[in-house]
Motif scaffolding. Structure first.
Motif: not given
Length: 162
Positions: A140-143, A128-131
């Motif tokens: 693409k990170q929005r949060n 999850c951290m790597a994703n």
């Protein structure tokens, strides 16, 4: 200052009174003072001048809140001098530009603290951290809050546990 009244007629006025008496000094003004003084700035709150407060305490409630409009009398006065777009827009909080910071100048923190050799516990999912990190690097990170919480935990863990 009178005590809070439980009747529906004065509920909004009671909320204003509570904000003035409790929320502003115990929360808002404390935060403003700490933030400004931490960088050597003396903050000023001109709308809290005692003469304005004393005047507004005598103004009927209907001129403070009318037709679901807060600060009614202030808005009417401002209409004479300031374009309405300056004061009729919705409130906006002050946001910290974490996405910009962590995508740019502070991206090295993720590289440093989310490396595989730094994850020395089974408390967080490495996948999850790597994703989440991959999404940040690909734009693409929005949060960003997820990554911020992970980073803060990793930094704390490395400093105090490891």
């Amino acid at each position: 200052i009178r005590s809070l009244n439980s009747s529906n007629e004065h509920t909004m006025q009671d909320m204003m009174l509570w904000d003035f008496d409790r929320y502003m000094p115990d929360d808002i003004l404390t935060k403003v003072d700490r933030a400004t003084m931490s960088v050597g700035i003396e903050g000023r709150e001109p709308m809290l001048d005692h003469r304005i407060i004393e005047f507004m305490a005598r103004v009927p409630f209907e001129l403070k809140y009318k037709n679901k409009t807060s600060k009614y009398i202030l808005r009417k006065v401002l209409e004479r001098y300031v374009p309405s777009k300056m004061f009729s827009r919705p409130k906006m909080g002050f946001g910290i530009p974490m996405l910009e910071w962590f995508s740019g100048d502070l991206s090295y923190l993720f590289d440093e603290f989310l490396r595989k050799d730094r994850i020395q516990h089974n408390l967080l999912s490495e996948y999850c951290m790597a994703n989440e990190l991959k999404k940040l690097k690909n734009g693409k990170q929005r949060n960003i809050n997820k990554l911020w919480f992970i980073l803060a935990f990793q930094m704390w863990y490395f400093k105090y546990i490891k």
